[in-house]
Write a protein that holds these residues in place. Structure first.
Motif, PDB file in Angstrom:
ATOM      1  N   LEU A 219       0.860  -1.179   0.000  1.00  0.00           N
ATOM      2  CA  LEU A 219       0.000   0.000   0.000  1.00  0.00           C
ATOM      3  C   LEU A 219       0.899   1.232   0.000  1.00  0.00           C
ATOM      4  CD1 LEU A 219      -2.989   0.862   0.197  1.00  0.00           C
ATOM      5  CD2 LEU A 219      -2.724   0.835   2.682  1.00  0.00           C
ATOM      6  N   ALA A 220       0.710   2.097  -0.976  1.00  0.00           N
ATOM      7  CA  ALA A 220       1.563   3.280  -1.095  1.00  0.00           C
ATOM      8  C   ALA A 220       1.406   4.185   0.119  1.00  0.00           C
ATOM      9  CB  ALA A 220       1.209   4.047  -2.372  1.00  0.00           C
ATOM     10  N   GLU A 221       2.534   4.743   0.559  1.00  0.00           N
ATOM     11  CA  GLU A 221       2.523   5.677   1.684  1.00  0.00           C
ATOM     12  C   GLU A 221       1.644   6.881   1.404  1.00  0.00           C
ATOM     13  OE1 GLU A 221       6.664   6.753   1.746  1.00  0.00           O
ATOM     14  OE2 GLU A 221       7.068   5.334   3.363  1.00  0.00           O
ATOM     15  N   ASP A 222       1.583   7.288   0.138  1.00  0.00           N
ATOM     16  CA  ASP A 222       0.860   8.491  -0.238  1.00  0.00           C
ATOM     17  C   ASP A 222      -0.503   8.202  -0.869  1.00  0.00           C
ATOM     18  OD1 ASP A 222       2.106   7.359  -2.446  1.00  0.00           O
ATOM     19  OD2 ASP A 222       2.657   9.276  -3.358  1.00  0.00           O
ATOM     20  N   CYS A 223      -1.083   7.061  -0.529  1.00  0.00           N
ATOM     21  CA  CYS A 223      -2.423   6.765  -1.037  1.00  0.00           C
ATOM     22  C   CYS A 223      -3.436   7.609  -0.255  1.00  0.00           C
ATOM     23  CB  CYS A 223      -2.758   5.280  -0.933  1.00  0.00           C
ATOM     24  SG  CYS A 223      -3.070   4.689   0.726  1.00  0.00           S
TER      25      CYS A 223
ATOM     26  N   GLN B  49       2.259   4.905 -12.000  1.00  0.00           N
ATOM     27  CA  GLN B  49       2.091   4.803 -10.557  1.00  0.00           C
ATOM     28  C   GLN B  49       0.962   3.851 -10.221  1.00  0.00           C
ATOM     29  OE1 GLN B  49       0.521   8.312  -8.534  1.00  0.00           O
ATOM     30  NE2 GLN B  49       0.170   9.267 -10.519  1.00  0.00           N
ATOM     31  N   THR B  50       1.000   3.321  -9.013  1.00  0.00           N
ATOM     32  CA  THR B  50      -0.083   2.494  -8.495  1.00  0.00           C
ATOM     33  C   THR B  50      -0.049   2.586  -6.977  1.00  0.00           C
ATOM     34  OG1 THR B  50      -1.163   0.340  -8.624  1.00  0.00           O
ATOM     35  CG2 THR B  50       1.217   0.319  -8.396  1.00  0.00           C
ATOM     36  N   ALA B  51      -1.231   2.591  -6.374  1.00  0.00           N
ATOM     37  CA  ALA B  51      -1.325   2.755  -4.923  1.00  0.00           C
ATOM     38  C   ALA B  51      -1.459   1.425  -4.198  1.00  0.00           C
ATOM     39  CB  ALA B  51      -2.512   3.652  -4.576  1.00  0.00           C
ATOM     40  N   VAL B  52      -1.957   0.398  -4.895  1.00  0.00           N
ATOM     41  CA  VAL B  52      -2.269  -0.871  -4.241  1.00  0.00           C
ATOM     42  C   VAL B  52      -1.788  -2.029  -5.106  1.00  0.00           C
ATOM     43  CG1 VAL B  52      -4.111  -2.301  -3.298  1.00  0.00           C
ATOM     44  CG2 VAL B  52      -4.367   0.175  -3.307  1.00  0.00           C
ATOM     45  N   VAL B  53      -1.039  -2.951  -4.480  1.00  0.00           N
ATOM     46  CA  VAL B  53      -0.608  -4.173  -5.162  1.00  0.00           C
ATOM     47  C   VAL B  53      -0.788  -5.339  -4.198  1.00  0.00           C
ATOM     48  CG1 VAL B  53       1.263  -5.379  -6.351  1.00  0.00           C
ATOM     49  CG2 VAL B  53       1.158  -2.872  -6.430  1.00  0.00           C
ATOM     50  N   VAL B  54      -1.400  -6.407  -4.681  1.00  0.00           N
ATOM     51  CA  VAL B  54      -1.581  -7.613  -3.887  1.00  0.00           C
ATOM     52  C   VAL B  54      -0.659  -8.686  -4.448  1.00  0.00           C
ATOM     53  CG1 VAL B  54      -3.205  -9.429  -3.214  1.00  0.00           C
ATOM     54  CG2 VAL B  54      -3.975  -7.051  -3.343  1.00  0.00           C
ATOM     55  N   LEU B  55       0.102  -9.315  -3.579  1.00  0.00           N
ATOM     56  CA  LEU B  55       0.987 -10.415  -3.962  1.00  0.00           C
ATOM     57  C   LEU B  55       0.232 -11.723  -3.738  1.00  0.00           C
ATOM     58  CD1 LEU B  55       3.864 -10.728  -5.005  1.00  0.00           C
ATOM     59  CD2 LEU B  55       4.617 -10.949  -2.665  1.00  0.00           C
ATOM     60  N   THR B  56       0.143 -12.545  -4.779  1.00  0.00           N
ATOM     61  CA  THR B  56      -0.706 -13.738  -4.734  1.00  0.00           C
ATOM     62  C   THR B  56       0.074 -15.051  -4.672  1.00  0.00           C
ATOM     63  OG1 THR B  56      -0.846 -13.847  -7.146  1.00  0.00           O
ATOM     64  CG2 THR B  56      -2.538 -12.550  -6.008  1.00  0.00           C
ATOM     65  N   ASP B  57       1.380 -14.981  -4.496  1.00  0.00           N
ATOM     66  CA  ASP B  57       2.212 -16.186  -4.480  1.00  0.00           C
ATOM     67  C   ASP B  57       2.956 -16.288  -3.156  1.00  0.00           C
ATOM     68  OD1 ASP B  57       3.610 -18.394  -6.232  1.00  0.00           O
ATOM     69  OD2 ASP B  57       5.220 -17.297  -5.202  1.00  0.00           O
ATOM     70  N   LYS B  58       2.846 -17.425  -2.497  1.00  0.00           N
ATOM     71  CA  LYS B  58       3.471 -17.615  -1.188  1.00  0.00           C
ATOM     72  C   LYS B  58       4.993 -17.553  -1.259  1.00  0.00           C
ATOM     73  CE  LYS B  58       3.354 -20.404   2.986  1.00  0.00           C
ATOM     74  NZ  LYS B  58       3.933 -19.313   3.728  1.00  0.00           N
TER      75      LYS B  58
ATOM     76  N   THR C 185       6.189   4.928  -2.256  1.00  0.00           N
ATOM     77  CA  THR C 185       5.210   5.844  -2.824  1.00  0.00           C
ATOM     78  C   THR C 185       4.515   5.185  -4.018  1.00  0.00           C
ATOM     79  OG1 THR C 185       6.795   6.807  -4.368  1.00  0.00           O
ATOM     80  CG2 THR C 185       6.630   7.834  -2.166  1.00  0.00           C
ATOM     81  N   LYS C 186       3.479   5.838  -4.496  1.00  0.00           N
ATOM     82  CA  LYS C 186       2.778   5.332  -5.682  1.00  0.00           C
ATOM     83  C   LYS C 186       3.722   5.251  -6.875  1.00  0.00           C
ATOM     84  CE  LYS C 186      -0.582   8.415  -5.134  1.00  0.00           C
ATOM     85  NZ  LYS C 186      -1.822   9.192  -5.311  1.00  0.00           N
ATOM     86  N   GLU C 187       4.601   6.235  -6.994  1.00  0.00           N
ATOM     87  CA  GLU C 187       5.547   6.246  -8.109  1.00  0.00           C
ATOM     88  C   GLU C 187       6.553   5.107  -8.012  1.00  0.00           C
ATOM     89  OE1 GLU C 187       4.759   9.052  -6.322  1.00  0.00           O
ATOM     90  OE2 GLU C 187       3.470   9.906  -7.862  1.00  0.00           O
TER      91      GLU C 187
END
Length: 103
Positions: free
Chosen positions: A40-44, A80-89, A68-70
């Motif tokens: 989660l980006a600090e600047d979201c 830029q992106t504010a949210v990324v989900v990691l789906t691999d253990k 940051t998003k950048e």
């Protein structure tokens, strides 16, 4: 970014198809499917922050808030992106170790 192992792992996970990016897709994935780490980006925005922190707490998902998003976007080849989900253990375990080494 070159020397940041977390962002390098994020880029590799993205290329391997082991991430979900963007607000709507990430929220849907967090609610319905397996997720191991939320970046989660600090600047979201405050609304996004509250929503994603609540979801990650409910699902017991680790959250990384160092970038940051950048910076997140650059790791993924985006502006830029504010949210990324990691789906691999496997990637999640490696990323958790990299974060611990930074602390």
């Amino acid at each position: 970014m070159r020397n940041d192992k977390v962002l390098n792992l994020l880029g590799l996970a993205y290329k391997a198809g082991k991430t979900v990016c963007g607000a709507a897709a990430a929220e849907q994935h967090l609610r319905k499917q397996a997720a191991y780490i939320l970046l989660l980006a600090e600047d979201c925005g405050a609304n996004n922050e509250e929503k994603y922190l609540r979801l990650s707490t409910q699902k017991d998902i680790n959250v990384i808030r160092r970038y940051t998003k950048e910076q997140l976007g650059q790791a993924l080849g985006r502006a830029q992106t504010a949210v990324v989900v990691l789906t691999d253990k496997g990637f999640a375990d490696a990323m958790s170790k990299a974060v611990q080494a930074m602390d």
